[in-house]
Design a protein around this motif. Structure first.
Motif, PDB file in Angstrom:
ATOM      1  N   ASN A  33      92.999  10.716  77.574  1.00  0.00           N
ATOM      2  CA  ASN A  33      93.251   9.303  77.846  1.00  0.00           C
ATOM      3  C   ASN A  33      93.996   9.219  79.164  1.00  0.00           C
ATOM      4  OD1 ASN A  33      92.419   8.325  75.108  1.00  0.00           O
ATOM      5  ND2 ASN A  33      94.110   9.638  74.516  1.00  0.00           N
ATOM      6  N   VAL A  34      93.694   8.195  79.958  1.00  0.00           N
ATOM      7  CA  VAL A  34      94.415   7.972  81.210  1.00  0.00           C
ATOM      8  C   VAL A  34      95.075   6.600  81.146  1.00  0.00           C
ATOM      9  CG1 VAL A  34      93.042   9.531  82.626  1.00  0.00           C
ATOM     10  CG2 VAL A  34      92.289   7.189  82.375  1.00  0.00           C
ATOM     11  N   TRP A  35      96.286   6.527  81.670  1.00  0.00           N
ATOM     12  CA  TRP A  35      97.118   5.331  81.562  1.00  0.00           C
ATOM     13  C   TRP A  35      97.784   5.047  82.891  1.00  0.00           C
ATOM     14  CZ3 TRP A  35      96.987   3.460  76.608  1.00  0.00           C
ATOM     15  CH2 TRP A  35      96.638   4.363  75.598  1.00  0.00           C
ATOM     16  N   ALA A  36      98.153   3.788  83.103  1.00  0.00           N
ATOM     17  CA  ALA A  36      98.914   3.429  84.291  1.00  0.00           C
ATOM     18  C   ALA A  36      99.767   2.204  83.998  1.00  0.00           C
ATOM     19  CB  ALA A  36      97.981   3.147  85.471  1.00  0.00           C
ATOM     20  N   LYS A  37     100.876   2.094  84.727  1.00  0.00           N
ATOM     21  CA  LYS A  37     101.702   0.887  84.646  1.00  0.00           C
ATOM     22  C   LYS A  37     102.490   0.745  85.935  1.00  0.00           C
ATOM     23  CE  LYS A  37     105.610   3.001  82.198  1.00  0.00           C
ATOM     24  NZ  LYS A  37     106.446   2.913  81.010  1.00  0.00           N
ATOM     25  N   ASP A  38     102.862  -0.505  86.233  1.00  0.00           N
ATOM     26  CA  ASP A  38     103.669  -0.817  87.400  1.00  0.00           C
ATOM     27  C   ASP A  38     105.135  -0.798  86.971  1.00  0.00           C
ATOM     28  OD1 ASP A  38     105.238  -2.662  89.224  1.00  0.00           O
ATOM     29  OD2 ASP A  38     103.321  -2.568  90.294  1.00  0.00           O
TER      30      ASP A  38
END
Length: 191
Positions: free
Chosen positions: A51-56
């Motif tokens: 799984n790949v995730w991102a957040k600011d």
């Protein structure tokens, strides 16, 4: 010669480009964006997927500073690697080609995914559904509103909360939205 494990194979792709591994997760921060990759193991058949995730991080800091009944935060935006490859869920089984195949999929599909969203405008539209209907059904409505405020679009952010709250809306999301709405109103008075 022994074959590499899934962890070692993926680490061979991610470590050279700045990801630090902790257990089954790899994290890298570029600017204000935290990028995360995790290796998920199936409890049923022992297969694995990524799984790949991102957040600011700045948006998250702002959310956490908004007074509310509970601390607000971002629900990370993520996708499973199979979706990036061909739109289907994919699991790798423990076979000799599994680790290098999954590592290559991470290199070809997961790493480029992180470059698709770099600006606040991209985040608003691609991560949080800017301009789509039914704002109260968005799990990241609070993050969308804060992102719009960061773009200087406080009126647009406030408009998200003008839609009637449907009876089926998740109560916790509505409560979070009300907190962000109050914060936005205070920001518009200071602008």
């Amino acid at each position: 010669m022994t074959r590499p494990s899934y962890l070692k194979a993926i680490d061979g792709v991610l470590a050279p480009i700045g990801f630090a591994r902790s257990g089954r997760e790899w994290i890298r921060v570029r600017g204000e964006i935290e990028e995360r990759v995790d290796l998920q193991k199936s409890g049923i058949d022992g297969g694995v997927t990524v799984n790949v995730w991102a957040k600011d991080l700045q948006t998250e800091r702002i959310l956490r500073s908004i007074p509310c009944h509970k601390m607000l935060g971002i629900r990370q935006v993520g996708v499973r690697i199979g979706t990036l490859i061909d739109g289907y869920d994919r699991w790798w089984r423990n076979n000799p080609d599994g680790p290098p195949d999954l590592a290559e999929a991470v290199r070809l599909y997961a790493v480029p995914w992180f470059d698709q969203v770099r600006t606040l405008e991209d985040q608003a539209s691609k991560w949080y559904g800017r301009g789509t209907r039914q704002p109260w059904r968005k799990p990241n409505l609070a993050a969308l509103a804060v992102t719009l405020a960061r773009l200087g679009s406080i009126d647009e952010a406030l408009a998200l909360f003008e839609a009637p709250v449907p009876k089926t809306a998740i109560p916790a999301l509505v409560a979070e939205g009300k907190c962000v709405q109050r914060w936005l109103k205070s920001q518009s008075r200071h602008a």
